[in-house]
Design a protein around this motif. Structure first.
Motif, PDB file in Angstrom:
ATOM      1  N   LEU A 165       0.861  -1.174   0.000  1.00 37.79           N
ATOM      2  CA  LEU A 165       0.000   0.000   0.000  1.00 37.79           C
ATOM      3  C   LEU A 165       0.898   1.225   0.000  1.00 37.79           C
ATOM      4  CD1 LEU A 165      -3.008   0.725   0.103  1.00 37.79           C
ATOM      5  CD2 LEU A 165      -2.803   0.872   2.596  1.00 37.79           C
ATOM      6  N   MET A 166       0.720   2.114  -0.959  1.00 41.64           N
ATOM      7  CA  MET A 166       1.631   3.245  -1.132  1.00 41.64           C
ATOM      8  C   MET A 166       0.936   4.549  -0.783  1.00 41.64           C
ATOM      9  SD  MET A 166       3.557   2.174  -4.649  1.00 41.64           S
ATOM     10  CE  MET A 166       3.776   0.447  -5.055  1.00 41.64           C
ATOM     11  N   ALA A 167       1.704   5.422  -0.157  1.00 40.13           N
ATOM     12  CA  ALA A 167       1.148   6.672   0.348  1.00 40.13           C
ATOM     13  C   ALA A 167       0.854   7.656  -0.779  1.00 40.13           C
ATOM     14  CB  ALA A 167       2.113   7.319   1.345  1.00 40.13           C
ATOM     15  N   ASN A 168      -0.115   8.505  -0.524  1.00 37.90           N
ATOM     16  CA  ASN A 168      -0.461   9.575  -1.454  1.00 37.90           C
ATOM     17  C   ASN A 168       0.750  10.471  -1.705  1.00 37.90           C
ATOM     18  OD1 ASN A 168      -2.039  11.344  -2.997  1.00 37.90           O
ATOM     19  ND2 ASN A 168      -2.559  12.575  -1.211  1.00 37.90           N
ATOM     20  N   LEU A 169       0.954  10.840  -2.958  1.00 34.13           N
ATOM     21  CA  LEU A 169       2.031  11.732  -3.408  1.00 34.13           C
ATOM     22  C   LEU A 169       3.423  11.159  -3.150  1.00 34.13           C
ATOM     23  CD1 LEU A 169       0.601  15.214  -2.292  1.00 34.13           C
ATOM     24  CD2 LEU A 169       0.280  14.012  -4.464  1.00 34.13           C
ATOM     25  N   SER A 170       3.500   9.839  -2.963  1.00 35.52           N
ATOM     26  CA  SER A 170       4.811   9.241  -2.707  1.00 35.52           C
ATOM     27  C   SER A 170       5.583   9.056  -4.007  1.00 35.52           C
ATOM     28  CB  SER A 170       4.657   7.897  -1.999  1.00 35.52           C
ATOM     29  OG  SER A 170       3.922   6.989  -2.793  1.00 35.52           O
ATOM     30  N   LEU A 171       6.888   9.247  -3.904  1.00 37.77           N
ATOM     31  CA  LEU A 171       7.820   9.022  -5.007  1.00 37.77           C
ATOM     32  C   LEU A 171       8.460   7.664  -4.752  1.00 37.77           C
ATOM     33  CD1 LEU A 171       8.843  10.623  -7.486  1.00 37.77           C
ATOM     34  CD2 LEU A 171      10.699  11.473  -6.037  1.00 37.77           C
ATOM     35  N   ASN A 172       8.493   6.803  -5.765  1.00 41.41           N
ATOM     36  CA  ASN A 172       8.910   5.416  -5.555  1.00 41.41           C
ATOM     37  C   ASN A 172       9.810   4.941  -6.685  1.00 41.41           C
ATOM     38  OD1 ASN A 172       6.699   4.623  -3.350  1.00 41.41           O
ATOM     39  ND2 ASN A 172       5.676   5.742  -4.988  1.00 41.41           N
ATOM     40  N   LEU A 173      10.612   3.936  -6.356  1.00 39.81           N
ATOM     41  CA  LEU A 173      11.404   3.234  -7.360  1.00 39.81           C
ATOM     42  C   LEU A 173      10.830   1.841  -7.547  1.00 39.81           C
ATOM     43  CD1 LEU A 173      15.024   4.245  -6.310  1.00 39.81           C
ATOM     44  CD2 LEU A 173      13.966   4.749  -8.509  1.00 39.81           C
ATOM     45  N   ALA A 174      10.484   1.524  -8.788  1.00 39.22           N
ATOM     46  CA  ALA A 174      10.120   0.156  -9.143  1.00 39.22           C
ATOM     47  C   ALA A 174      11.412  -0.543  -9.563  1.00 39.22           C
ATOM     48  CB  ALA A 174       9.112   0.152 -10.279  1.00 39.22           C
ATOM     49  N   VAL A 175      11.806  -1.561  -8.810  1.00 37.94           N
ATOM     50  CA  VAL A 175      13.104  -2.209  -9.017  1.00 37.94           C
ATOM     51  C   VAL A 175      12.884  -3.652  -9.471  1.00 37.94           C
ATOM     52  CG1 VAL A 175      15.339  -2.738  -7.983  1.00 37.94           C
ATOM     53  CG2 VAL A 175      14.030  -0.766  -7.161  1.00 37.94           C
ATOM     54  N   LEU A 176      13.572  -4.040 -10.528  1.00 38.81           N
ATOM     55  CA  LEU A 176      13.549  -5.427 -10.996  1.00 38.81           C
ATOM     56  C   LEU A 176      14.891  -6.063 -10.657  1.00 38.81           C
ATOM     57  CD1 LEU A 176      11.803  -5.065 -14.474  1.00 38.81           C
ATOM     58  CD2 LEU A 176      10.781  -5.716 -12.290  1.00 38.81           C
ATOM     59  N   VAL A 177      14.846  -7.154  -9.890  1.00 36.92           N
ATOM     60  CA  VAL A 177      16.071  -7.831  -9.458  1.00 36.92           C
ATOM     61  C   VAL A 177      16.018  -9.292  -9.892  1.00 36.92           C
ATOM     62  CG1 VAL A 177      16.378  -6.281  -7.490  1.00 36.92           C
ATOM     63  CG2 VAL A 177      15.124  -8.419  -7.188  1.00 36.92           C
ATOM     64  N   GLN A 178      17.192  -9.900  -9.859  1.00 36.57           N
ATOM     65  CA  GLN A 178      17.283 -11.301 -10.288  1.00 36.57           C
ATOM     66  C   GLN A 178      18.348 -11.994  -9.452  1.00 36.57           C
ATOM     67  OE1 GLN A 178      17.484 -11.881 -14.615  1.00 36.57           O
ATOM     68  NE2 GLN A 178      19.063 -13.444 -14.263  1.00 36.57           N
ATOM     69  N   ALA A 179      18.033 -13.193  -8.981  1.00 35.00           N
ATOM     70  CA  ALA A 179      19.024 -13.978  -8.248  1.00 35.00           C
ATOM     71  C   ALA A 179      20.087 -14.487  -9.227  1.00 35.00           C
ATOM     72  CB  ALA A 179      18.353 -15.147  -7.536  1.00 35.00           C
ATOM     73  N   PRO A 180      21.354 -14.641  -8.783  1.00 34.79           N
ATOM     74  CA  PRO A 180      22.433 -15.057  -9.701  1.00 34.79           C
ATOM     75  C   PRO A 180      22.179 -16.394 -10.380  1.00 34.79           C
ATOM     76  CG  PRO A 180      23.321 -14.248  -7.621  1.00 34.79           C
ATOM     77  CD  PRO A 180      21.844 -14.351  -7.436  1.00 34.79           C
ATOM     78  N   ASN A 181      21.484 -17.289  -9.684  1.00 30.97           N
ATOM     79  CA  ASN A 181      21.261 -18.629 -10.252  1.00 30.97           C
ATOM     80  C   ASN A 181      19.862 -18.790 -10.834  1.00 30.97           C
ATOM     81  OD1 ASN A 181      19.893 -18.461  -7.896  1.00 30.97           O
ATOM     82  ND2 ASN A 181      20.638 -20.410  -7.029  1.00 30.97           N
ATOM     83  N   SER A 182      19.222 -17.681 -11.209  1.00 32.62           N
ATOM     84  CA  SER A 182      17.857 -17.737 -11.717  1.00 32.62           C
ATOM     85  C   SER A 182      17.702 -16.798 -12.905  1.00 32.62           C
ATOM     86  CB  SER A 182      16.872 -17.348 -10.604  1.00 32.62           C
ATOM     87  OG  SER A 182      15.562 -17.201 -11.112  1.00 32.62           O
TER      88      SER A 182
END
Length: 716
Positions: A165-182
């Motif tokens: 749940l994200m706050a009103n007027l919040s600035l956010n980073l959408a981050v895509l990560v990956q495990a080394p063996n996946s």
């Protein structure tokens, strides 16, 4: 429905027809376009350009949180009620998007391509991470580890971690990560903390850069976070990151009629504001891939219609922080309000006002004749705050009553009220808890006032108390005398330096009696249906305003001069507009100074060809309300808290007072004429709803009304 006959006696015009009304929401967007223009105008000092761009963004946030949210609710509820200009809620949303998207693009393009290079030429460098040196990157990493990293909380999204749940007027980073063996990419969200400064300053590279001084160098905080994400996701591969910002419906909803405790009901609703309302806007950067965009839209139940692509820096309202830089040459010339001439004698250091000395008392000044104060040109602290402060100290003052709609965080007026109560005076204050986006601040002050023994009222069920009034009851010998302040602006010392407002200080018996009745209405039970002098909403103001307009019509029909000049923030009310059309059709000359929303369509043949509308957007926010009626040479002028909007006339408690002292009437007429003659910051409303800014002709002197009023005040 109001009908009028035209010069063609066989033709009758329905003045309630939708073609004669401009859309409220689109008119507001036009106002914000005028705000943006100040950021684009080459005549505006550089840091002031940043300020106006920030105000444009801040205004848009509130517009989406309230107006767009309301329209979306109406669409979702399948309501098809049309606005006075004939549009359905869905049509209004579509028109808003069509008009707004190019404006937002222009704002950001101008910031990136014009303002940033201008700032750099003056030694102010808002940099991207890729622009800084290795040494600066190491410094930024150190700052991140010490001051930013401990505040951050990465939130994963997977079967065991639901979408956060994200706050009103919040600035956010959408981050895509990956495990080394996946090969599977995982999504996480990192909120950019708004409790830390938006921009991180870097150490100066040298005293000068290219022989020009470096006043500030730095980067946005989100870039410091983005380039140190490995600390938040140790051992993971950071595939990509994308910035986004969301806006929620933030208008409070509660059943006043059913609330046993209004204070508690509002406190409960405030907890929902930051997270509870539906998302109404998603701002992203164009580089965000479709997969991430679609996932965010799905989780927030949005369509492409609700998504705004922003090139460059998101949330430009944070540019306001650069106004703190000590660079006066890049700002408007400094201005200090003057003490009103009639009050100067007891503000001299050698003549500190003593309530026992009647000659130095503000009450003795008001007794001589009414006093009109004009802020920010004349000092709020030396007049209004001093009025309340002397009332608190004066042993002859028995009672103080006030309305507080919005007040500043460290209010001298509040301190004076507390001191008055502690000294045994009767003090009653109506604190309007429903003042939008000031609810938390007003709750804090209401509780503090109550603890000091002040009688606090939270407002009336179903109505907002928007009136700006104060009443002081004073014993003078064997008699009781009432002193009043009736104003156009809030009792707020901070906005009193930024907003143009007027206030009348008087001891006229009829005004004192009217305010006594009004406060009894606010604090007790009353069915007061008439007032001696005041125009009060929702009691008599609508009828009185319409009667005053119709009186000008009668003067015109009798062959006499008829003229109306009205200044306000917004003109929306269909009945008032139709009556103005009727007056124009009868030949009444009408000049309107409307800063923001204007739903009246001027210069329409046979309907409004005698109506002229201007808007002034400048250094100060035009906030005063003045209503002038020629009255066949017996000029009547009123000031007060109300605009010509349905909410002001029907759903708020408002007070407008006549100004009767001939000298003060003349002063108000002079102010109106100065505003009407502005050719620097005045914009003329066209019949199609667009505005054209005035510019002086070749041989004409530039006339800025605000600059002229500043100059005249210092010469008084």
């Amino acid at each position: 429905m109001i009908m009028t006959k035209t010069k063609d006696i066989n033709k009758v015009i329905n003045l309630s027809d939708s073609q004669y009304y401009l859309n409220r929401e689109l008119s507001w967007l036009e106002f914000n376009r005028r705000v943006l223009h100040e950021a684009l105008d080459r005549r505006t000092p550089l840091l002031e350009k940043l300020k106006f761009s920030a105000i444009f963004s801040s205004n848009l946030d509130e517009f989406f949180m309230v107006r767009v949210a309301l329209l979306k609710e109406q669409v979702n509820a399948q309501l098809s009620q049309r606005s006075p200009d004939g549009r359905t809620p869905q049509q209004q949303l579509e028109a808003i998007a069509q008009q707004l998207r190019p404006m937002v693009q222009e704002q950001h393009r101008h910031f990136q391509q014009v303002l940033c290079p201008e700032l750099a030429s003056h030694g102010i460098h808002i940099l991207n991470y890729t622009d800084i040196t290795l040494e600066e990157r190491n410094y930024l990493k150190q700052q991140f580890q010490q001051k930013i990293f401990p505040v951050l909380t990465p939130l994963a999204v997977d079967p065991s971690h639901p979408f956060p749940l994200m706050a009103n007027l919040s600035l956010n980073l959408a981050v895509l990560v990956q495990a080394p063996n996946s090969t599977e990419e995982k999504f996480a969200r990192v909120k950019v903390p708004n409790i830390l400064p938006r921009f991180i300053s870097l150490p100066q590279k040298s005293p000068t850069d290219n022989n020009k001084p470096n006043h500030w160098r730095g980067v946005p905080i989100e870039q410091a976070i983005a380039h140190n994400l490995e600390a938040l996701f140790p051992g993971m591969i950071i595939k990509e990151y994308h910035l986004f910002r969301l806006t929620r419906d933030a208008d409070l909803e509660f059943a006043e009629q059913e609330a046993d405790d209004l204070l508690l009901a509002i406190q409960q609703e405030l907890r929902k504001r930051h997270f509870g309302g539906s998302v109404v806007r998603l701002e992203i950067q164009p580089s965000m891939p479709s997969s991430v965009r679609q996932m965010l839209m799905a989780e927030m139940e949005l369509s492409d219609f609700d998504v705004y692509e922003i090139e460059g820096l998101l949330n430009l309202k944070d540019l306001m922080s650069f106004m703190a830089l000590p660079l006066p040459e890049l700002k408007d010339p400094p201005f200090s309000a003057v003490i009103p001439p009639r009050l100067r004698h007891f503000h001299q250091p050698s003549k500190i006002a003593n309530p026992d000395d009647e000659e130095k008392s503000i009450f003795s000044v008001i007794e001589q004749k009414d006093l009109l104060v004009h802020h920010p040109y004349e000092s709020f602290s030396a007049s209004v705050e001093e009025f309340i402060a002397q009332a608190a100290r004066d042993p002859d003052v028995l009672a103080i009553k006030m309305t507080l709609y919005r007040t500043s965080g460290d209010s001298e007026i509040v301190h004076s009220l507390i001191a008055a109560a502690e000294s045994g005076k009767q003090v009653a204050v109506l604190v309007e808890l429903k003042a939008r986006f000031d609810e938390e601040n007003n709750i804090t002050w209401a509780q503090k006032l109550e603890k000091s023994g002040i009688h606090v009222v939270y407002g009336l069920v179903g109505l907002k108390t928007h009136t700006k009034t104060a009443l002081v009851v004073r014993k003078q010998g064997e008699n009781i005398r009432r002193y009043v302040h009736i104003g156009t602006g809030n009792y707020n010392s901070k906005t009193a330096k930024l907003y143009t407002d007027l206030g009348l200080l008087s001891c006229r018996e009829e005004l004192g009696a009217d305010l006594t009745d009004l406060f009894n209405y606010l604090t007790g039970y009353s069915c007061q249906s008439s007032y001696r002098k005041l125009l009060v909403s929702p009691v008599n103001m609508r009828d009185r305003m319409i009667a005053l307009i119709k009186r000008e019509i009668e003067h015109c029909k009798n062959g006499n001069k008829a003229h109306i000049i009205a200044k306000m923030n917004s003109l929306v009310d269909p009945q008032i507009i139709a009556t103005l059309y009727e007056a124009s059709s009868a030949g009444v000359e009408i000049d309107l100074i409307v800063r923001g929303i204007c739903c009246l369509r001027p210069q329409v043949p046979q309907v409004s060809e005698n109506i002229r509308v201007i808007s002034i957007v400048g250094r100060f926010l035009e906030h005063s309300r003045i209503f002038h009626f020629h009255n066949n040479g017996k000029n009547e002028v009123f000031i007060g808290s109300a605009d010509w909007m349905p909410r002001n006339l029907d759903r708020r408690v408002e007070a407008v007072t006549p100004v009767e002292e001939p000298e003060l009437v003349q002063n108000l007429q002079n102010i109106l004429q100065i505003l009407l003659q502005d050719n620097r910051q005045a914009w003329e409303l066209q019949s199609d709803g667009s505005y054209i800014q005035r510019h002086p002709d070749k041989n004409e002197t530039e006339r800025s009304a605000q600059a002229l009023l500043m100059q005249m005040t210092h010469q008084s």
